[in-house]
Enzyme design. Structure first.
Site, PDB file in Angstrom:
ATOM      1  N   GLY A 197       0.820  -1.208   0.000  1.00 56.43           N
ATOM      2  CA  GLY A 197       0.000   0.000   0.000  1.00 56.43           C
ATOM      3  C   GLY A 197       0.853   1.257   0.000  1.00 56.43           C
ATOM      4  O   GLY A 197       2.073   1.199   0.115  1.00 56.43           O
ATOM      5  N   HIS A 201     -19.824  -4.444 -35.188  1.00 55.68           N
ATOM      6  CA  HIS A 201     -19.497  -5.870 -35.226  1.00 55.68           C
ATOM      7  C   HIS A 201     -18.354  -6.105 -36.215  1.00 55.68           C
ATOM      8  O   HIS A 201     -18.359  -5.505 -37.290  1.00 55.68           O
ATOM      9  CB  HIS A 201     -20.718  -6.669 -35.671  1.00 55.68           C
TER      10      HIS A 201
HETATM   11  P1  NAD Z   1      -2.952  -2.089  -2.443  1.00 57.61           P
HETATM   12  O1  NAD Z   1      -3.682  -1.456  -1.334  1.00 57.61           O
HETATM   13  O2  NAD Z   1      -3.594  -2.218  -3.766  1.00 57.61           O
HETATM   14  O3  NAD Z   1      -2.502  -3.567  -2.036  1.00 57.61           O
HETATM   15  C1  NAD Z   1      -1.728  -3.836  -0.915  1.00 57.61           C
HETATM   16  C2  NAD Z   1      -1.961  -5.274  -0.514  1.00 57.61           C
HETATM   17  O4  NAD Z   1      -1.015  -5.618   0.461  1.00 57.61           O
HETATM   18  C3  NAD Z   1      -3.345  -5.487   0.130  1.00 57.61           C
HETATM   19  O5  NAD Z   1      -3.976  -6.584  -0.478  1.00 57.61           O
HETATM   20  C4  NAD Z   1      -3.018  -5.735   1.582  1.00 57.61           C
HETATM   21  O6  NAD Z   1      -3.929  -6.606   2.227  1.00 57.61           O
HETATM   22  C5  NAD Z   1      -1.635  -6.363   1.473  1.00 57.61           C
HETATM   23  N1  NAD Z   1      -0.833  -6.223   2.694  1.00 57.61           N
HETATM   24  C6  NAD Z   1      -0.731  -5.151   3.505  1.00 57.61           C
HETATM   25  N2  NAD Z   1       0.159  -5.400   4.503  1.00 57.61           N
HETATM   26  C7  NAD Z   1       0.609  -6.664   4.301  1.00 57.61           C
HETATM   27  C8  NAD Z   1       1.557  -7.493   4.969  1.00 57.61           C
HETATM   28  N3  NAD Z   1       2.205  -7.061   6.040  1.00 57.61           N
HETATM   29  N4  NAD Z   1       1.796  -8.727   4.467  1.00 57.61           N
HETATM   30  C9  NAD Z   1       1.151  -9.169   3.347  1.00 57.61           C
HETATM   31  N5  NAD Z   1       0.241  -8.430   2.688  1.00 57.61           N
HETATM   32  C10 NAD Z   1      -0.013  -7.191   3.141  1.00 57.61           C
HETATM   33  O7  NAD Z   1      -1.577  -1.281  -2.544  1.00 57.61           O
HETATM   34  P2  NAD Z   1      -0.431  -1.311  -3.632  1.00 57.61           P
HETATM   35  O8  NAD Z   1      -0.556  -2.497  -4.499  1.00 57.61           O
HETATM   36  O9  NAD Z   1       0.823  -1.068  -2.877  1.00 57.61           O
HETATM   37  O10 NAD Z   1      -0.779  -0.027  -4.477  1.00 57.61           O
HETATM   38  C11 NAD Z   1      -0.849   1.270  -3.854  1.00 57.61           C
HETATM   39  C12 NAD Z   1      -1.794   2.162  -4.592  1.00 57.61           C
HETATM   40  O11 NAD Z   1      -1.268   2.518  -5.848  1.00 57.61           O
HETATM   41  C13 NAD Z   1      -3.123   1.496  -4.846  1.00 57.61           C
HETATM   42  O12 NAD Z   1      -4.037   1.936  -3.886  1.00 57.61           O
HETATM   43  C14 NAD Z   1      -3.538   1.960  -6.194  1.00 57.61           C
HETATM   44  O13 NAD Z   1      -4.548   2.917  -6.067  1.00 57.61           O
HETATM   45  C15 NAD Z   1      -2.315   2.610  -6.796  1.00 57.61           C
HETATM   46  N6  NAD Z   1      -1.949   1.856  -8.014  1.00 57.61           N
HETATM   47  C16 NAD Z   1      -2.861   1.815  -9.025  1.00 57.61           C
HETATM   48  C17 NAD Z   1      -2.582   1.086 -10.156  1.00 57.61           C
HETATM   49  C18 NAD Z   1      -3.589   1.041 -11.256  1.00 57.61           C
HETATM   50  O14 NAD Z   1      -4.472   1.884 -11.277  1.00 57.61           O
HETATM   51  N7  NAD Z   1      -3.496   0.112 -12.193  1.00 57.61           N
HETATM   52  C19 NAD Z   1      -1.392   0.387 -10.260  1.00 57.61           C
HETATM   53  C20 NAD Z   1      -0.504   0.431  -9.206  1.00 57.61           C
HETATM   54  C21 NAD Z   1      -0.800   1.185  -8.083  1.00 57.61           C
END
Ligand code: NAD
Ligand code: FAD
Length: 481
Positions: A278, A451
Site C-alpha cells: 500500500g 461488429h
Molecule cells: P494495495 O492497497 O492495492 O494492495 C496492498 C496489498 O497488500 C493489500 O492486499 C493488503 O492486504 C496487502 N498487505 C498489507 N500489509 C501486508 C503485509 N504485512 N503482508 C502481506 N500483505 C499485506 O496497494 P499497492 O498495491 O501497494 O498499491 C498502492 C496504490 O497505488 C493502490 O491503492 C492503487 O490505487 C495505486 N496503483 C494503481 C494502479 C492502477 O491503477 N493500475 C497500479 C498500481 C498502483
C-alpha cells in the site's frame, strides 16, 4: 521582495501539473514547485505517475506481454517464433526513454502555458506564504493568492521487510531490475504486487505472492476477483492468501522470508522481494505548524467536496486526500480546483471514477460491485456475458473473462460495470459515460455496437440484465397459442 503568484501548486504529479496548466489556461499567473530529480540529476515533472508509477509499469507490462504472446500465442496464429529471446536492459531502457519523453513533454506544456517551474521544496506557512527551498541555492519566500497542494504518496514500509539494496525493493526498485530474478517474492496481492509480479512472471521468474488477507482483491467484485486469481494461478503465479510476513533475512544475495498462515510458521527463499503493501499520503515537511491545515485520522489532508483544505485559499488534491489513489482522479481534482479558483462551481462524480488492474486478463470497473449493492440494501439485477461468445475475442485468440452489469431493479439505472478480459481498460470508458449520464440498462440495450468488436460483450451484458442477450444459449419457454 518575495515573488508572488496568483496560484502556486506544490507537486507536479498528474494532479499538480494538470492543476497548474488549467490555472494558467484560465488566466492566472501560476507557478509549480517540484523537488523531484531524475537519475541524471535533472529536475523532473510528472510525479510518481510518469516517473515511477503508471507509465513505466505499463511500459514493462506491454513489453513482457508482447514477449509472452510471441512465446505462447503466435504458434496458434501460424506464426513461427522459435528461438525467441529478449534483452532486459533494452526493455528497461525503452521504459526509461518513454519516461524521459513524457516528463519532457510536461516541461514543454509548462512552457507553452507560461507556468513557472520552481525546482525545489515547498513548505506552507500561515497567510498563504510558501517557504521555497530550491534544489540549488538559498531559500526564499513566495506569496500566493491560492495554493494547491499535490504532493502525492509514498510506499508504506513494514519493519519486517525493510528495503535493502536492490534485493528487498519497493515498486520503484522493481521497475529497474537489470536481470530476471529466478525466484521473486512479492508481499501484497494488491494492484502493484499483481502488475509487477506479472511483468517478471511473464519474463520467467517464479513468483510467490504473500497476501495477509484471506480475501483476494477486496475492492474488486468477488466474481471478477475469482476469475483474475484463477488466471494468474494458471500463468504460474503462486498466490498464498492469509500469509502474514513475520521476518526477512538477506544472506548471500538471497532473502529468507518468514511468514505465518493457517498451517503455522512457513518460510520461502527468493532472489528478490518486492514490498507492495500500500501507499500513504506524503506530507513530509509540507506543513509549517502555523499553516492551519489539518490532517484526518489516516494522515490525509482534510478537504471538503471541492478539495478546499482547512486554511482559506488552500486546496489539496490527488493521493494526499481521501478517495482512490489513481492518477486520473488526481488530474480531475486538479482541474476542478482551478475551476473553483476561477469562480466556477464544478463537481466531481466520485461514483464514476474507473479503476483498472493491468494484468492478463485486465480488470476494469466503475461504480458498485454486487457486494456493495447488496450491503447498501439496493434492490439490484445483474447481467453477465462471456468473452467466449464474442467473434472478435475468438479472432484474437483470447476468450477469457466476462462483462458484468449491476443495475437498479426498480429504476433500471446502471449502478456498476465490471469487466475482466481483453481490453477491459479501454471498454470501461463506455460504462463511465453510461453512469455519468445516468443511463438505464434499456438505454444501452437499444444502442447499436459495431461488429465484430469486444464492445459487443458490453452490449450483450446490458441485454442479459433482462434476459435478452442474443448470442448466448438459454432455455426458453414458449406459450402455445
Ligand atoms: P494495495 O492497497 O492495492 O494492495 C496492498 C496489498 O497488500 C493489500 O492486499 C493488503 O492486504 C496487502 N498487505 C498489507 N500489509 C501486508 C503485509 N504485512 N503482508 C502481506 N500483505 C499485506 O496497494 P499497492 O498495491 O501497494 O498499491 C498502492 C496504490 O497505488 C493502490 O491503492 C492503487 O490505487 C495505486 N496503483 C494503481 C494502479 C492502477 O491503477 N493500475 C497500479 C498500481 C498502483
Ligand atoms: P504524485 O504523482 O505522487 O506527485 C507528487 C509530486 O510532488 C512528486 O513528484 C513529489 O516529488 C512532489 N513533492 C512532494 N512533496 C513536495 C514538496 N514539499 N515540495 C515540492 N515537491 C514535492 N494510477 C493510475 O491511475 N493508473 C495506473 O496504472 C497506476 N499505476 C501505478 C503504478 C505504480 C508502480 C505506482 C507506484 C502507482 C501507480 N498509480 C497508478 C498511482 C498513481 O501514480 C498516483 O495515484 C498518482 O501519481 C497520484 O498523483 P499526485 O499528483 O497526487 O501525486
Amino acid at each position: 521582495m518575495a515573488q508572488s503568484f496568483d496560484v502556486v501548486v506544490i507537486g507536479a504529479g498528474p494532479g499538480g501539473y494538470a492543476a497548474a496548466i488549467k490555472a494558467a489556461q484560465l488566466g492566472f499567473k501560476t507557478a509549480c514547485i517540484e523537488k523531484r530529480v531524475n537519475a541524471g540529476g535533472k529536475g523532473a515533472l510528472g510525479g510518481t505517475c510518469l516517473n515511477v508509477g503508471c507509465v513505466p509499469s505499463k511500459a514493462l507490462l506491454d513489453s513482457s506481454h508482447k514477449y509472452i504472446e510471441a512465446k505462447e500465442e503466435f504458434a496458434v496464429h501460424g506464426i513461427n517464433a522459435e528461438n525467441l529471446d529478449f534483452d532486459v536492459t533494452k526493455m528497461v531502457g525503452r521504459k526509461d526513454n518513454i519516461v524521459k519523453n513524457l516528463t519532457a513533454g510536461i516541461a514543454g506544456l509548462f512552457k507553452a502555458n507560461k507556468v513557472t517551474w520552481l525546482q525545489g521544496h515547498g513548505r506552507v506557512h500561515a497567510n498563504k506564504r510558501i517557504e521555497f527551498t530550491p534544489n540549488e541555492g538559498e531559500a526564499e519566500d513566495i506569496q500566493a493568492e491560492h495554493i494547491i497542494l499535490a504532493t502525492g504518496s509514498e510506499p508504506i514500509e513494514i519493519p519486517v521487510a525493510m528495503l535493502q539494496d536492490d534485493i528487498i525493493v519497493d515498486s520503484t526498485g522493481a521497475l529497474d531490475f537489470q536481470a530476471v530474478p529466478k525466484r521473486l517474492g512479492v508481499i501484497g496481492a494488491g494492484v502493484i504486487g499483481l502488475e509487477l509480479g506479472s511483468v517478471w512472471s511473464r519474463l520467467g521468474s517464479e513468483v510467490i505472492v504473500l497476501e495477509a488477507l484471506d480475501t483476494f482483491m477486496p475492492m474488486v467484485d468477488v466474481q471478477v476477483g475469482k476469475e483474475l486469481k484463477k488466471n494468474l494461478k494458471k500463468q504460474g503465479m503462486d498466490i498464498r492468501m492469509g500469509a502474514r510476513v513475520t521476518g526477512t533475512k538477506v544472506e548471500s544475495g538471497e532473502v529468507l522470508v518468514e511468514y505465518s498462515d493457517t498451517k503455522g510458521e512457513q518460510s520461502v527463499v527468493v532472489d528478490k522481494l518486492i514490498v507492495a503493501v500500500g501507499r500513504r499520503p506524503y506530507t513530509e515537511s509540507l506543513l509549517a505548524p502555523d499553516s492551519g491545515i489539518n490532517l484526518d485520522e489516516r494522515g490525509f489532508i482534510h478537504v471538503n467536496a471541492q478539495c478546499q483544505a482547512d486554511a482559506p485559499g488552500v486546496y489539496a488534491i490527488g493521493d494526499i486526500v481521501r478517495g482512490p489513489m489513481l492518477a486520473h482522479k488526481a488530474t480531475e481534482e486538479g482541474v476542478l480546483v482551478a475551476e473553483v479558483i476561477s469562480g466556477h462551481n464544478p463537481e466531481l462524480n466520485y461514483d464514476a471514477i474507473p479503476a483498472v488492474v493491468y494484468t492478463t486478463p485486465e480488470v476494469a470497473w466503475v461504480g458498485m460491485s454486487e457486494e456493495e449493492a447488496k450491503s447498501a440494501g439496493v434492490n439490484y439485477k445483474t447481467g453477465t456475458f462471456p468473452y467466449a461468445a464474442l467473434g472478435r475475442a475468438m479472432a484474437a485468440n483470447d476468450t477469457t473473462g466476462f462483462f458484468k452489469f449491476i443495475c437498479d431493479a426498480e429504476t433500471d439505472r446502471v449502478l456498476g460495470v465490471h469487466i475482466v478480459g481483453l481490453q477491459a481498460s479501454e471498454i470501461i470508458a463506455q460504462a463511465v459515460i453510461a453512469i455519468e449520464f445516468g443511463a438505464s440498462t434499456e438505454d444501452l440495450q437499444l444502442m447499436t455496437f459495431a461488429h465484430p468488436t469486444l464492445s459487443e460483450g458490453f452490449h450483450e451484458a446490458a441485454l442479459a440484465v433482462d434476459g435478452k442477450a442474443i448470442h448466448i444459449a438459454k432455455k426458453i419457454s414458449r406459450k402455445r397459442k
